[in-house]
Design a protein around this motif. Structure first.
Motif, mmCIF file in Angstrom:
data_model
loop_
_atom_site.group_PDB
_atom_site.id
_atom_site.type_symbol
_atom_site.label_atom_id
_atom_site.label_comp_id
_atom_site.label_asym_id
_atom_site.label_seq_id
_atom_site.Cartn_x
_atom_site.Cartn_y
_atom_site.Cartn_z
ATOM 1 N N ALA A 60 -0.908 17.127 13.398
ATOM 2 C CA ALA A 60 -0.045 16.170 14.101
ATOM 3 C C ALA A 60 -0.131 14.799 13.445
ATOM 4 O O ALA A 60 0.880 14.100 13.286
ATOM 5 N N PHE A 61 -1.326 14.410 13.043
ATOM 6 C CA PHE A 61 -1.517 13.139 12.345
ATOM 7 C C PHE A 61 -0.726 13.131 11.048
ATOM 8 O O PHE A 61 0.006 12.183 10.745
ATOM 9 N N ALA A 62 -0.862 14.198 10.267
ATOM 10 C CA ALA A 62 -0.176 14.286 8.974
ATOM 11 C C ALA A 62 1.337 14.252 9.161
ATOM 12 O O ALA A 62 2.039 13.587 8.392
ATOM 13 N N ALA A 63 1.845 14.932 10.172
ATOM 14 C CA ALA A 63 3.291 14.932 10.420
ATOM 15 C C ALA A 63 3.791 13.530 10.748
ATOM 16 O O ALA A 63 4.877 13.134 10.320
ATOM 17 N N GLU A 64 3.019 12.772 11.495
ATOM 18 C CA GLU A 64 3.402 11.405 11.861
ATOM 19 C C GLU A 64 3.345 10.474 10.652
ATOM 20 O O GLU A 64 4.192 9.602 10.487
ATOM 21 N N ALA A 65 2.344 10.649 9.804
ATOM 22 C CA ALA A 65 2.135 9.742 8.672
ATOM 23 C C ALA A 65 2.985 10.107 7.453
ATOM 24 O O ALA A 65 3.228 9.254 6.598
ATOM 25 N N ALA A 66 3.441 11.344 7.368
ATOM 26 C CA ALA A 66 4.167 11.809 6.180
ATOM 27 C C ALA A 66 5.501 11.092 6.007
ATOM 28 O O ALA A 66 6.232 10.860 6.965
ATOM 29 N N GLY A 67 5.779 10.759 4.770
ATOM 30 C CA GLY A 67 7.100 10.240 4.431
ATOM 31 C C GLY A 67 7.370 8.803 4.835
ATOM 32 O O GLY A 67 8.463 8.306 4.636
ATOM 33 N N GLY A 68 6.381 8.149 5.413
ATOM 34 C CA GLY A 68 6.582 6.766 5.813
ATOM 35 C C GLY A 68 6.515 5.833 4.623
ATOM 36 O O GLY A 68 6.131 6.230 3.522
ATOM 37 N N PRO A 69 6.889 4.586 4.829
ATOM 38 C CA PRO A 69 6.805 3.612 3.746
ATOM 39 C C PRO A 69 5.345 3.345 3.371
ATOM 40 O O PRO A 69 4.446 3.563 4.168
ATOM 41 N N THR A 70 5.124 2.886 2.157
ATOM 42 C CA THR A 70 3.784 2.587 1.674
ATOM 43 C C THR A 70 3.478 1.109 1.926
ATOM 44 O O THR A 70 4.085 0.240 1.312
ATOM 45 N N PRO A 71 2.552 0.830 2.838
ATOM 46 C CA PRO A 71 2.268 -0.570 3.167
ATOM 47 C C PRO A 71 1.276 -1.213 2.202
ATOM 48 O O PRO A 71 0.491 -0.529 1.549
ATOM 49 N N GLN A 72 1.338 -2.518 2.136
ATOM 50 C CA GLN A 72 0.274 -3.301 1.519
ATOM 51 C C GLN A 72 -0.726 -3.559 2.647
ATOM 52 O O GLN A 72 -0.336 -4.078 3.695
ATOM 53 N N LEU A 73 -1.967 -3.154 2.477
ATOM 54 C CA LEU A 73 -2.981 -3.313 3.513
ATOM 55 C C LEU A 73 -4.161 -4.107 2.972
ATOM 56 O O LEU A 73 -4.613 -3.871 1.851
ATOM 57 N N TYR A 74 -4.650 -5.020 3.792
ATOM 58 C CA TYR A 74 -5.795 -5.845 3.428
ATOM 59 C C TYR A 74 -6.833 -5.742 4.535
ATOM 60 O O TYR A 74 -6.526 -5.992 5.703
ATOM 61 N N LEU A 75 -8.043 -5.339 4.168
ATOM 62 C CA LEU A 75 -9.147 -5.239 5.113
ATOM 63 C C LEU A 75 -9.862 -6.585 5.147
ATOM 64 O O LEU A 75 -10.577 -6.935 4.216
ATOM 65 N N ASP A 76 -9.641 -7.347 6.202
ATOM 66 C CA ASP A 76 -10.249 -8.671 6.308
ATOM 67 C C ASP A 76 -11.701 -8.601 6.769
ATOM 68 O O ASP A 76 -12.534 -9.357 6.288
ATOM 69 N N ARG A 77 -11.977 -7.704 7.706
ATOM 70 C CA ARG A 77 -13.347 -7.543 8.226
ATOM 71 C C ARG A 77 -13.583 -6.086 8.579
ATOM 72 O O ARG A 77 -12.719 -5.430 9.138
ATOM 73 N N LEU A 78 -14.772 -5.606 8.273
ATOM 74 C CA LEU A 78 -15.242 -4.299 8.705
ATOM 75 C C LEU A 78 -16.542 -4.529 9.461
ATOM 76 O O LEU A 78 -17.480 -5.126 8.917
ATOM 77 N N ILE A 79 -16.582 -4.084 10.695
ATOM 78 C CA ILE A 79 -17.743 -4.299 11.567
ATOM 79 C C ILE A 79 -18.228 -2.923 12.015
ATOM 80 O O ILE A 79 -17.473 -2.168 12.626
#
Length: 128
Positions: free
Chosen positions: A56-75
């Motif tokens: 279900a996760f893969a079906a939702e994520a498939a084919g979507g646009p490719t975002p620019q992602l920035y990890l500002d903080r990991l806690i």
């Protein structure tokens, strides 16, 4: 860097590169994804959509646009890693739309067993 933070970075890189196989390799078979992930700004509320299972996760994520992602903080605490980040994505208009997000990754046996996503669009998102 802990193995859990490294897994979050691997998952994020999968989204950045559009590599669905890399993304789902970070998830348990029965992963739960609670989000408000939607293509329209006004419907992006946490918990509005909950998916269960890797397929279900893969079906939702498939084919979507490719975002620019920035990890500002990991806690990290115990079996969880919280992320605060920002990014942008072109939803088809040719102009990127900015957003901020937070995610909580809960791990089980070295993989993500639950993902809670909080996402806020900072600009107008074109209708899907």
């Amino acid at each position: 860097m802990s193995s859990q933070k490294a897994m979050v970075q691997r998952y994020t890189e999968g989204f950045r590169s559009g590599d669905l196989a890399q993304i789902v390799s970070c998830l348990t078979e029965d992963v739960v994804w609670a989000s408000g992930r939607a293509k329209r700004r006004e419907t992006s509320l946490h918990g509005m959509k909950t998916l269960t299972g890797r397929d279900a996760f893969a079906a939702e994520a498939a084919g979507g646009p490719t975002p620019q992602l920035y990890l500002d903080r990991l806690i990290e605490e115990g079996d969880s890693v919280a992320v605060v980040g920002h990014g942008n994505v072109d939803m088809g208009s040719g102009e990127p739309v900015d957003f901020v997000y937070s995610e909580v990754f809960t791990f089980r046996d070295g993989l993500v067993g639950r993902l809670d996503t909080f996402h806020v669009w900072l600009g107008e998102v074109p209708a899907a």
